[in-house]
Design an enzyme around this catalytic site. Structure first.
Site, mmCIF file in Angstrom:
data_model
loop_
_atom_site.group_PDB
_atom_site.id
_atom_site.type_symbol
_atom_site.label_atom_id
_atom_site.label_comp_id
_atom_site.label_asym_id
_atom_site.label_seq_id
_atom_site.Cartn_x
_atom_site.Cartn_y
_atom_site.Cartn_z
ATOM 1 N N CYS A 53 44.905 29.716 51.893
ATOM 2 C CA CYS A 53 44.294 30.743 51.037
ATOM 3 C C CYS A 53 45.314 31.813 50.659
ATOM 4 O O CYS A 53 45.348 32.287 49.511
ATOM 5 C CB CYS A 53 43.108 31.382 51.742
ATOM 6 N N ASP A 76 30.996 32.744 25.792
ATOM 7 C CA ASP A 76 29.549 32.648 25.592
ATOM 8 C C ASP A 76 28.786 32.609 26.904
ATOM 9 O O ASP A 76 27.586 32.401 26.926
ATOM 10 C CB ASP A 76 29.206 31.409 24.753
#
Length: 248
Positions: free
Chosen positions: A112, A203
Site C-alpha cells: 500500500c 456524468d
C-alpha cells in the site's frame, strides 16, 4: 444469522424493504441455495438487473451482509465521508471531472505504501487528464495523516499531498461497494478492503471497475492507459454525434 441488504441504488430501496421482510428468518444451508432463493425473490419484486450481482459477507457476529454490485454505465452512488482533507460529498468533490476511487487494505503496509506513493508521483499525469483521485481504507483519519508522512519519506517525495484518503472505519462504504476481501482479515477477524479501482466519468457513471485481492498490487501506469482509452472513446463518440447533428 441476521441478514442485512445494502442497496447500491437508493432509488430502489423500497424493493429491498420487501425483500428483507421476506428473508427475516432463513436457513443458510449453502450460499448457492441462498443466492438462488434471493434471486427468485428479487425477480418477483421487479428489481433492476444490477441487483443480481450479489456478494455475500459473513461476519464473525453471524451478520450476513448482501451487497448489490454496480454495473458499468450505472450512476455511481453519492456518499459523504471523512477524509484527510476534511468531510466531503463524493459527487460534489468530483464536480465536472473524471474520478478514480481506489481502496487499499491497511495503512503502513509495504504494498500500500508503494502504491499510494506512486499514485502521488503520477498525480500530475492524472491532473492533465482532468481526473481527480481519492483513496479509501478502513483506518481512521489520523492514521492516514501519519501514514502520508511515512509514504513521502519512503518514496522521497515532499510538498502537499495530491489527493484525499477516506476513513471508512465502520466499513460502510467497503461493504456497500463490494470492496472487501473475505480471504484477508485483520487481527479482529474482520475482512480487509481489497484493492478496488472505480473510474467514474463526468456524468457520474461508472466507466470501469477492477478488483484485485489484498495481496496483489496494482500498476497505475496501466490505469493511466485505461483512462486514455476511456476518454478517447468518450470524446470520439461525442464528436461523432455532433457531426451527425451537423456540428463540427
Amino acid at each position: 444469522t441476521r441478514v442485512v441488504f445494502v442497496p447500491s441504488d437508493p432509488v430502489h430501496s423500497g424493493n429491498f424493504c420487501a425483500v428483507q421482510r421476506s428473508f427475516i428468518r432463513i436457513h443458510l444451508s449453502s450460499s448457492e441455495l441462498f443466492c438462488s432463493r434471493l434471486r427468485s425473490l428479487l425477480l418477483s419484486c421487479s428489481c433492476p438487473p444490477s441487483f443480481f450481482l450479489l456478494q455475500l459477507h459473513l461476519f464473525p457476529s453471524r451478520l450476513l451482509v448482501v451487497t448489490m454490485g454496480i454495473n458499468l454505465g450505472d450512476v455511481f452512488p453519492d456518499f459523504k465521508a471523512e477524509t484527510t482533507s476534511g468531510p466531503l460529498s463524493f459527487h460534489e468533490f468530483l464536480g465536472d471531472s473524471w474520478g478514480i476511487l481506489f481502496s487499499h487494505p491497511a495503512d503502513y503496509t509495504p504494498v500500500c505504501t508503494t502504491e499510494l506513493g506512486m499514485v502521488n508521483k503520477l498525480s500530475p499525469e492524472f491532473a492533465k487528464r482532468n481526473v481527480k483521485l481519492i483513496a479509501l481504507s478502513c483506518d481512521p483519519v489520523e492514521s492516514h495523516k501519519g501514514w502520508i508522512s511515512d509514504i513521502q519519506d519512503y518514496s522521497k517525495q515532499s510538498g502537499e499531498w495530491a489527493y484525499p484518503i477516506i476513513a471508512d472505519e465502520n466499513r460502510e462504504l467497503a461493504v456497500k461497494f463490494g470492496m472487501l476481501d473475505p480471504a484477508e482479515k485483520d487481527k479482529a477477524g474482520m475482512p480487509l478492503t481489497a484493492r478496488c479501482v472505480f473510474i467514474i466519468g463526468p456524468d457520474k457513471k461508472l466507466k470501469l471497475s477492477l478488483l484485485y485481492p489484498a495481496s496483489t498490487g496494482r500498476n497505475f501506469d496501466e490505469i493511466i492507459r485505461v483512462v486514455d482509452s476511456l476518454q478517447l472513446t468518450a470524446y470520439k463518440k461525442s464528436r461523432h454525434a455532433r457531426q451527425l447533428a451537423g456540428g463540427r
